[in-house]
Design a protein around this motif. Sequence first.
Motif, PDB file in Angstrom:
ATOM      1  N   PRO A 185       0.846  -1.184   0.000  1.00 15.17           N
ATOM      2  CA  PRO A 185       0.000   0.000   0.000  1.00 15.17           C
ATOM      3  C   PRO A 185       0.888   1.242   0.000  1.00 15.17           C
ATOM      4  O   PRO A 185       1.942   1.253   0.634  1.00 15.17           O
ATOM      5  N   ALA A 186       0.482   2.290  -0.719  1.00 17.20           N
ATOM      6  CA  ALA A 186       1.310   3.489  -0.822  1.00 17.20           C
ATOM      7  C   ALA A 186       0.438   4.738  -0.905  1.00 17.20           C
ATOM      8  O   ALA A 186      -0.666   4.704  -1.445  1.00 17.20           O
ATOM      9  N   TYR A 187       0.958   5.828  -0.346  1.00 13.45           N
ATOM     10  CA  TYR A 187       0.292   7.125  -0.451  1.00 13.45           C
ATOM     11  C   TYR A 187       0.814   7.864  -1.680  1.00 13.45           C
ATOM     12  O   TYR A 187       2.014   8.021  -1.843  1.00 13.45           O
ATOM     13  N   PRO A 188      -0.088   8.358  -2.542  1.00 13.35           N
ATOM     14  CA  PRO A 188       0.363   9.177  -3.661  1.00 13.35           C
ATOM     15  C   PRO A 188       0.540  10.640  -3.247  1.00 13.35           C
ATOM     16  O   PRO A 188      -0.297  11.195  -2.549  1.00 13.35           O
ATOM     17  N   VAL A 189       1.644  11.220  -3.667  1.00 11.71           N
ATOM     18  CA  VAL A 189       1.911  12.640  -3.468  1.00 11.71           C
ATOM     19  C   VAL A 189       2.049  13.248  -4.864  1.00 11.71           C
ATOM     20  O   VAL A 189       2.821  12.762  -5.679  1.00 11.71           O
ATOM     21  N   VAL A 190       1.280  14.310  -5.132  1.00 15.91           N
ATOM     22  CA  VAL A 190       1.309  14.948  -6.443  1.00 15.91           C
ATOM     23  C   VAL A 190       2.046  16.275  -6.326  1.00 15.91           C
ATOM     24  O   VAL A 190       1.705  17.115  -5.497  1.00 15.91           O
ATOM     25  N   VAL A 191       3.075  16.435  -7.161  1.00 14.63           N
ATOM     26  CA  VAL A 191       3.843  17.681  -7.223  1.00 14.63           C
ATOM     27  C   VAL A 191       3.565  18.312  -8.583  1.00 14.63           C
ATOM     28  O   VAL A 191       3.747  17.670  -9.618  1.00 14.63           O
ATOM     29  N   THR A 192       3.119  19.566  -8.562  1.00 19.19           N
ATOM     30  CA  THR A 192       2.885  20.294  -9.807  1.00 19.19           C
ATOM     31  C   THR A 192       3.993  21.319  -9.972  1.00 19.19           C
ATOM     32  O   THR A 192       4.153  22.214  -9.142  1.00 19.19           O
ATOM     33  N   HIS A 193       4.764  21.168 -11.041  1.00 17.33           N
ATOM     34  CA  HIS A 193       5.879  22.077 -11.319  1.00 17.33           C
ATOM     35  C   HIS A 193       5.350  23.402 -11.873  1.00 17.33           C
ATOM     36  O   HIS A 193       4.225  23.458 -12.380  1.00 17.33           O
ATOM     37  N   PRO A 194       6.147  24.473 -11.820  1.00 18.57           N
ATOM     38  CA  PRO A 194       5.702  25.776 -12.336  1.00 18.57           C
ATOM     39  C   PRO A 194       5.247  25.743 -13.801  1.00 18.57           C
ATOM     40  O   PRO A 194       4.376  26.506 -14.195  1.00 18.57           O
ATOM     41  N   ASP A 195       5.809  24.816 -14.593  1.00 15.07           N
ATOM     42  CA  ASP A 195       5.407  24.725 -16.004  1.00 15.07           C
ATOM     43  C   ASP A 195       4.136  23.894 -16.198  1.00 15.07           C
ATOM     44  O   ASP A 195       3.700  23.657 -17.319  1.00 15.07           O
ATOM     45  N   GLY A 196       3.528  23.439 -15.090  1.00 20.41           N
ATOM     46  CA  GLY A 196       2.279  22.692 -15.158  1.00 20.41           C
ATOM     47  C   GLY A 196       2.432  21.190 -15.195  1.00 20.41           C
ATOM     48  O   GLY A 196       1.448  20.456 -15.097  1.00 20.41           O
ATOM     49  N   VAL A 197       3.643  20.684 -15.341  1.00 22.55           N
ATOM     50  CA  VAL A 197       3.872  19.235 -15.362  1.00 22.55           C
ATOM     51  C   VAL A 197       3.605  18.679 -13.966  1.00 22.55           C
ATOM     52  O   VAL A 197       4.095  19.195 -12.963  1.00 22.55           O
ATOM     53  N   ARG A 198       2.789  17.627 -13.926  1.00 24.11           N
ATOM     54  CA  ARG A 198       2.469  16.977 -12.650  1.00 24.11           C
ATOM     55  C   ARG A 198       3.258  15.671 -12.529  1.00 24.11           C
ATOM     56  O   ARG A 198       3.324  14.900 -13.477  1.00 24.11           O
ATOM     57  N   VAL A 199       3.838  15.460 -11.364  1.00 23.36           N
ATOM     58  CA  VAL A 199       4.564  14.225 -11.067  1.00 23.36           C
ATOM     59  C   VAL A 199       3.903  13.589  -9.860  1.00 23.36           C
ATOM     60  O   VAL A 199       3.727  14.238  -8.828  1.00 23.36           O
ATOM     61  N   LYS A 200       3.506  12.333 -10.008  1.00 23.77           N
ATOM     62  CA  LYS A 200       2.881  11.617  -8.904  1.00 23.77           C
ATOM     63  C   LYS A 200       3.883  10.595  -8.376  1.00 23.77           C
ATOM     64  O   LYS A 200       4.376   9.752  -9.127  1.00 23.77           O
ATOM     65  N   ALA A 201       4.203  10.714  -7.097  1.00 26.41           N
ATOM     66  CA  ALA A 201       5.132   9.783  -6.448  1.00 26.41           C
ATOM     67  C   ALA A 201       4.361   9.005  -5.387  1.00 26.41           C
ATOM     68  O   ALA A 201       3.510   9.564  -4.698  1.00 26.41           O
ATOM     69  N   TYR A 202       4.662   7.730  -5.277  1.00 27.28           N
ATOM     70  CA  TYR A 202       3.980   6.851  -4.328  1.00 27.28           C
ATOM     71  C   TYR A 202       4.962   6.443  -3.240  1.00 27.28           C
ATOM     72  O   TYR A 202       6.039   5.932  -3.539  1.00 27.28           O
ATOM     73  N   PHE A 203       4.573   6.656  -1.979  1.00 26.06           N
ATOM     74  CA  PHE A 203       5.445   6.403  -0.846  1.00 26.06           C
ATOM     75  C   PHE A 203       4.868   5.348   0.078  1.00 26.06           C
ATOM     76  O   PHE A 203       3.672   5.365   0.390  1.00 26.06           O
ATOM     77  N   ASP A 204       5.739   4.449   0.553  1.00 28.41           N
ATOM     78  CA  ASP A 204       5.368   3.431   1.532  1.00 28.41           C
ATOM     79  C   ASP A 204       5.107   4.131   2.858  1.00 28.41           C
ATOM     80  O   ASP A 204       5.980   4.829   3.369  1.00 28.41           O
ATOM     81  N   PRO A 205       3.904   3.980   3.452  1.00 28.18           N
ATOM     82  CA  PRO A 205       3.609   4.681   4.702  1.00 28.18           C
ATOM     83  C   PRO A 205       4.393   4.155   5.900  1.00 28.18           C
ATOM     84  O   PRO A 205       4.530   4.854   6.896  1.00 28.18           O
ATOM     85  N   VAL A 206       4.941   2.962   5.814  1.00 25.20           N
ATOM     86  CA  VAL A 206       5.705   2.389   6.931  1.00 25.20           C
ATOM     87  C   VAL A 206       7.164   2.826   6.872  1.00 25.20           C
ATOM     88  O   VAL A 206       7.721   3.323   7.856  1.00 25.20           O
ATOM     89  N   THR A 207       7.802   2.679   5.717  1.00 22.36           N
ATOM     90  CA  THR A 207       9.232   2.988   5.597  1.00 22.36           C
ATOM     91  C   THR A 207       9.493   4.418   5.124  1.00 22.36           C
ATOM     92  O   THR A 207      10.570   4.959   5.361  1.00 22.36           O
TER      93      THR A 207
END
Length: 97
Positions: free
Chosen positions: A14-36
């Motif tokens: 299971p992972a939490y998604p974190v969405v980062v939107t860059h100034p140029d509008g590009v979105r990057v979605k990163a998934y992180f393990d909530p335990v580690t």
Amino acid sequence: MSLDNSLRVVGDTPAYPVVVTHPDGVRVKAYFDPVTGYKLKQVSDVPNGSPTEFGDYREVGGIKIPYNTKTILLGVPVELKVNNATANTGLTNEQFK
């Protein structure tokens, strides 16, 4: 940056998604393990963007880095494996001023 509070499954984890939107509008979605706290996967919202998966985290110089990275380049699955890593070897504080 925004956190999606709903868990998604990456591989078997299971992972939490974190969405980062860059100034140029590009979105990057990163998934992180909530335990580690390790990043398990990253997907960029760009044409022909390929997901990148990270695994086999090992300690190097007091930090953990992924020794295994999987992605797709030009339609071909690629697996990158680290054989050896060092952190901040031979650097001085003067180099950061």
